[in-house]
Design a protein around this motif. Sequence first.
Motif, PDB file in Angstrom:
ATOM      1  N   ILE A  38     -10.168 -48.541  -2.805  1.00 57.19           N
ATOM      2  CA  ILE A  38      -9.164 -49.328  -3.537  1.00 57.19           C
ATOM      3  C   ILE A  38      -8.133 -49.905  -2.571  1.00 57.19           C
ATOM      4  N   GLU A  39      -7.711 -49.066  -1.594  1.00 53.44           N
ATOM      5  CA  GLU A  39      -6.721 -49.543  -0.610  1.00 53.44           C
ATOM      6  C   GLU A  39      -7.234 -50.723   0.183  1.00 53.44           C
ATOM      7  N   LEU A  40      -8.491 -50.639   0.614  1.00 54.22           N
ATOM      8  CA  LEU A  40      -9.086 -51.732   1.386  1.00 54.22           C
ATOM      9  C   LEU A  40      -9.136 -53.010   0.554  1.00 54.22           C
ATOM     10  N   ALA A  41      -9.512 -52.861  -0.718  1.00 54.02           N
ATOM     11  CA  ALA A  41      -9.585 -54.023  -1.604  1.00 54.02           C
ATOM     12  C   ALA A  41      -8.199 -54.627  -1.812  1.00 54.02           C
ATOM     13  N   GLN A  42      -7.183 -53.769  -1.973  1.00 54.33           N
ATOM     14  CA  GLN A  42      -5.811 -54.263  -2.126  1.00 54.33           C
ATOM     15  C   GLN A  42      -5.365 -55.002  -0.865  1.00 54.33           C
ATOM     16  N   ASN A  43      -5.677 -54.440   0.303  1.00 52.61           N
ATOM     17  CA  ASN A  43      -5.305 -55.083   1.575  1.00 52.61           C
ATOM     18  C   ASN A  43      -5.931 -56.467   1.669  1.00 52.61           C
ATOM     19  N   GLU A  44      -7.218 -56.551   1.320  1.00 54.14           N
ATOM     20  CA  GLU A  44      -7.927 -57.833   1.395  1.00 54.14           C
ATOM     21  C   GLU A  44      -7.285 -58.867   0.495  1.00 54.14           C
ATOM     22  N   GLU A  45      -6.896 -58.465  -0.678  1.00 48.42           N
ATOM     23  CA  GLU A  45      -6.268 -59.380  -1.639  1.00 48.42           C
ATOM     24  C   GLU A  45      -4.944 -59.887  -1.071  1.00 48.42           C
ATOM     25  N   ALA A  46      -4.117 -58.982  -0.550  1.00 49.42           N
ATOM     26  CA  ALA A  46      -2.812 -59.381   0.010  1.00 49.42           C
ATOM     27  C   ALA A  46      -3.012 -60.272   1.235  1.00 49.42           C
ATOM     28  N   GLU A  47      -3.977 -59.917   2.072  1.00 49.11           N
ATOM     29  CA  GLU A  47      -4.234 -60.701   3.290  1.00 49.11           C
ATOM     30  C   GLU A  47      -4.721 -62.110   2.948  1.00 49.11           C
ATOM     31  N   SER A  48      -5.512 -62.206   1.883  1.00 53.83           N
ATOM     32  CA  SER A  48      -6.018 -63.509   1.455  1.00 53.83           C
ATOM     33  C   SER A  48      -4.858 -64.429   1.064  1.00 53.83           C
ATOM     34  N   ILE A  49      -3.858 -63.867   0.384  1.00 57.22           N
ATOM     35  CA  ILE A  49      -2.685 -64.652  -0.004  1.00 57.22           C
ATOM     36  C   ILE A  49      -1.954 -65.137   1.252  1.00 57.22           C
ATOM     37  N   VAL A  50      -1.775 -64.238   2.204  1.00 54.83           N
ATOM     38  CA  VAL A  50      -1.052 -64.592   3.438  1.00 54.83           C
ATOM     39  C   VAL A  50      -1.816 -65.679   4.198  1.00 54.83           C
ATOM     40  N   LEU A  51      -3.123 -65.546   4.269  1.00 49.88           N
ATOM     41  CA  LEU A  51      -3.939 -66.526   5.013  1.00 49.88           C
ATOM     42  C   LEU A  51      -3.804 -67.916   4.391  1.00 49.88           C
ATOM     43  N   LYS A  52      -3.937 -67.967   3.059  1.00 51.54           N
ATOM     44  CA  LYS A  52      -3.925 -69.269   2.382  1.00 51.54           C
ATOM     45  C   LYS A  52      -2.528 -69.881   2.329  1.00 51.54           C
ATOM     46  N   ARG A  53      -1.522 -69.020   2.208  1.00 44.32           N
ATOM     47  CA  ARG A  53      -0.170 -69.546   2.027  1.00 44.32           C
ATOM     48  C   ARG A  53       0.529 -69.840   3.341  1.00 44.32           C
ATOM     49  N   TYR A  54       0.278 -68.996   4.368  1.00 44.88           N
ATOM     50  CA  TYR A  54       1.040 -69.113   5.615  1.00 44.88           C
ATOM     51  C   TYR A  54       0.210 -69.430   6.852  1.00 44.88           C
ATOM     52  N   GLY A  55      -1.122 -69.376   6.733  1.00 48.57           N
ATOM     53  CA  GLY A  55      -1.967 -69.765   7.860  1.00 48.57           C
ATOM     54  C   GLY A  55      -2.526 -68.616   8.676  1.00 48.57           C
ATOM     55  N   LYS A  56      -3.391 -68.959   9.626  1.00 51.02           N
ATOM     56  CA  LYS A  56      -4.143 -67.957  10.398  1.00 51.02           C
ATOM     57  C   LYS A  56      -3.251 -67.083  11.282  1.00 51.02           C
ATOM     58  N   ASP A  57      -2.261 -67.696  11.935  1.00 48.14           N
ATOM     59  CA  ASP A  57      -1.402 -66.901  12.827  1.00 48.14           C
ATOM     60  C   ASP A  57      -0.653 -65.837  12.020  1.00 48.14           C
ATOM     61  N   ALA A  58      -0.139 -66.250  10.864  1.00 44.44           N
ATOM     62  CA  ALA A  58       0.575 -65.304   9.994  1.00 44.44           C
ATOM     63  C   ALA A  58      -0.375 -64.208   9.522  1.00 44.44           C
ATOM     64  N   TYR A  59      -1.613 -64.579   9.232  1.00 47.36           N
ATOM     65  CA  TYR A  59      -2.641 -63.634   8.798  1.00 47.36           C
ATOM     66  C   TYR A  59      -2.853 -62.541   9.840  1.00 47.36           C
ATOM     67  N   ARG A  60      -2.976 -62.955  11.109  1.00 47.40           N
ATOM     68  CA  ARG A  60      -3.180 -61.972  12.183  1.00 47.40           C
ATOM     69  C   ARG A  60      -1.965 -61.050  12.302  1.00 47.40           C
ATOM     70  N   MET A  61      -0.777 -61.649  12.220  1.00 51.95           N
ATOM     71  CA  MET A  61       0.452 -60.849  12.346  1.00 51.95           C
ATOM     72  C   MET A  61       0.551 -59.855  11.191  1.00 51.95           C
ATOM     73  N   PHE A  62       0.249 -60.325  10.005  1.00 50.17           N
ATOM     74  CA  PHE A  62       0.337 -59.464   8.827  1.00 50.17           C
ATOM     75  C   PHE A  62      -0.649 -58.302   8.952  1.00 50.17           C
ATOM     76  N   ARG A  63      -1.866 -58.597   9.396  1.00 48.00           N
ATOM     77  CA  ARG A  63      -2.883 -57.537   9.555  1.00 48.00           C
ATOM     78  C   ARG A  63      -2.465 -56.543  10.645  1.00 48.00           C
ATOM     79  N   LEU A  64      -1.872 -57.059  11.712  1.00 52.67           N
ATOM     80  CA  LEU A  64      -1.419 -56.167  12.785  1.00 52.67           C
ATOM     81  C   LEU A  64      -0.400 -55.169  12.253  1.00 52.67           C
ATOM     82  N   LEU A  65       0.586 -55.694  11.521  1.00 50.81           N
ATOM     83  CA  LEU A  65       1.658 -54.836  11.007  1.00 50.81           C
ATOM     84  C   LEU A  65       1.141 -53.915   9.913  1.00 50.81           C
TER      85      LEU A  65
END
Lengths: 524, 231
Positions: free
Chosen positions: A370-397
């Motif tokens: 469930i946690e992995l699925a939640q992470n993927e959903e949140a990351e998808s929002i970040v990728l689409k809304r803020y772009g690839k660089d933000a996506y990498r930063m968000f995943r790092l944190l």
Amino acid sequence: MATQYGIKCAVNLITAHFGDLVAKVCECLLRKGPLTLQATVRFTELTSSQVKNCLLVLIQHNCVQAFTLEQSVEHGDAAKANTQYIALFDNIIHRWRFSKFLNIVSQNLDKQCVDLLEALLQHGRLTLKQMSDRAKSGQNEGDDVILDAVQEAIIKLLNAHFIERCPASEPVLTNPTKQELAARKRAAKSAKIVQEQETLEQRVVEAAAPSEALRFLLVTQTELAADGGKDEIDSSIVTPGEKRKRDALESETEYGAADEQVVLWRANFEEFIRHLRHKACIENVKTRLDDGAVTVLKAMMEATRSTEKKVKTENSVPLSLSSIYEEVIKSEEGRNITFDRVRASLIQLSCPPFVKADNESYSIDFKKIIELAQNEEAESIVLKRYGKDAYRMFRLLSNSGHLLETDKIADATFVEKKETPKILYKLWKDDYLQMEKLQVTGAKRLQQFLLWKVNKNILREHVLDEMFHAALNLSQRVAFESEQEKEMLNIPKDKLRDRLRKVALLLGSSQMKLDDAIMLFHDF
Amino acid sequence: MSAKRKRPGPASDSIVTEHEKMVHEVIRSKKDMGASQWEMKREINVADNVITKCIKSLLSKSLIKEVKSIQSRGRKHYMSAEFEPSNEITGGAWYVEGSLDTEYINVLKEQCWRKIYGMKVATLEGIADALKRSNVSQIELSKQQVEEIVKALVLDNQVMEVTSTGTGEFASIPVGKVCYKCIGKRGYGGEPKLGALASIPCGVCPQISHCTPDGIISPITCAYYQKWLDF
């Protein structure tokens, strides 16, 4: 706990199903918490009779539960009790999932069961007689035949735990004593895993719930008339033993001395959510692993479903390799899978750790899936809304789980050092990140560093609220498109019909998909 | 005053040289971090035009050199000739002329992914060897640099970090060793599955916090919705 837009969604649903007055009372309880009748009248500025009727509707449809909180007065007077009403947010939101619940039953049971469930969902709660009368009105068969058929369908639904006895109408909730509170504090301090504090809503629901012995029990007329335990029990039951069932029945005085005809039945939302949770876990694993691994996981879930005490079970009951194999070969997809293949699939399922192995026993780590699925959903929002660089930063944190300094983030994500703060700031402003300032006195001057972090609990609440906001927007747009349909008179009918069909399909499927994501963040 | 009015000659050379010495001292004291003109002005109380002249003179005498700093935001940066700029101002191995060498990094990332894909499961050493053998980079990459690239692939969700169990696909890798596998069933550069919220206009909308049912920005008036439902 309901978020701001969660409450708006709930109110929107109640308005659509029961009208403005009922919605007003419901909103009052959702925003103010549990209230007495008098307090509800005062806050809603409706008449007492109006509020009573609204509460009756909400109780009938399992959206509100009455309860009594024992108020113990310090100087030794008799305990006072006042009936209060609490809105059940989860049950309200379940109302837009009824089609999913019916779908589950249609996949597992026959049409009669589907019809029965549909009636229960439509009316909130029904007695056995009401269900039979409803069935009779649509058929030409004799009364006994229909009653038998209805009972048979009820038993099937009870066996599968899709329906249950309704809870007590007004349970008494005692305040914990000082000793109990102290014991809870000690337990919380010593526990290695932090336990979520039980909310008042959870305590009320627990207090109202029938005992496990009775919850899925239908005692037929034959048994009621029987004289001392010879007849077969013609019902589904969790615990065996006729005498124990009779004792339990007799002790449940709120059901009025075993008068099964007035027992109210309702859909058991918990079981449907459990099914949907399992389905979501399987869907998630399907995107990562092969069919064999998915079949093994399905079999493990099937084998351990009935042992799950609550929906948000973190780990399934451990199973041995041979038990898993026996379950796998029962299914059509698993018939030809070999023992070695099952073992290999279990190794596959350990990376990422969807299944944990411990001394030749295997259990599903639902929490991880469930946690992995939640992470993927949140990351998808970040990728689409803020772009690839933000996506990498968000995943790092998100993966690191602690504070990281701006330049460290820039280095790890290969983003220009001067661009990094701008991206992080945007994420922080929209509540996807937390930020802290650190001031360090250097050799000659004061240096300021910015540190960033993802707080998973805060993030989950925030994403959930955005989802409810989006769900409300979709509902509004659906209503708007229907209104527009009536006004589009100058467009050729074929073209209009075609457009409306496509719009309805897109909006409808988006609502269903978004609801799956809401369950992922709120119910699973 | 009288020094400024003197015609160019040995006497005026020594005054310019004195200021040059001061400027050079400030620059040298910063070692491999160097200094901008602004920083020099803060440390020595000399007119801007004098500092500019000194810098020009020191440059022509090759006593100092100009370096690019990723922190200086357009300001020129100077360093004493005997020092090499530190990673803090160059940005490190991935920076060229003060900017990130994005093209080089992207080439390395793709090559790295292909090596991992080919090996199914790979350790850092395995990846580094494979890259070295294929001569992808003209400059030899350190183990740390390879690790940075692989970790960036993890952040891109192209590759996942796993721990060897010593069995099955990990048979040739010691138990407990960190290794890497390509994720899922998509090729290099494929985006992860689109989430539920991200696949509707609200999910990607930058104005969601300003959107209200009856507001100026609402699902009824929304231009993104209009476009999305434009069949």
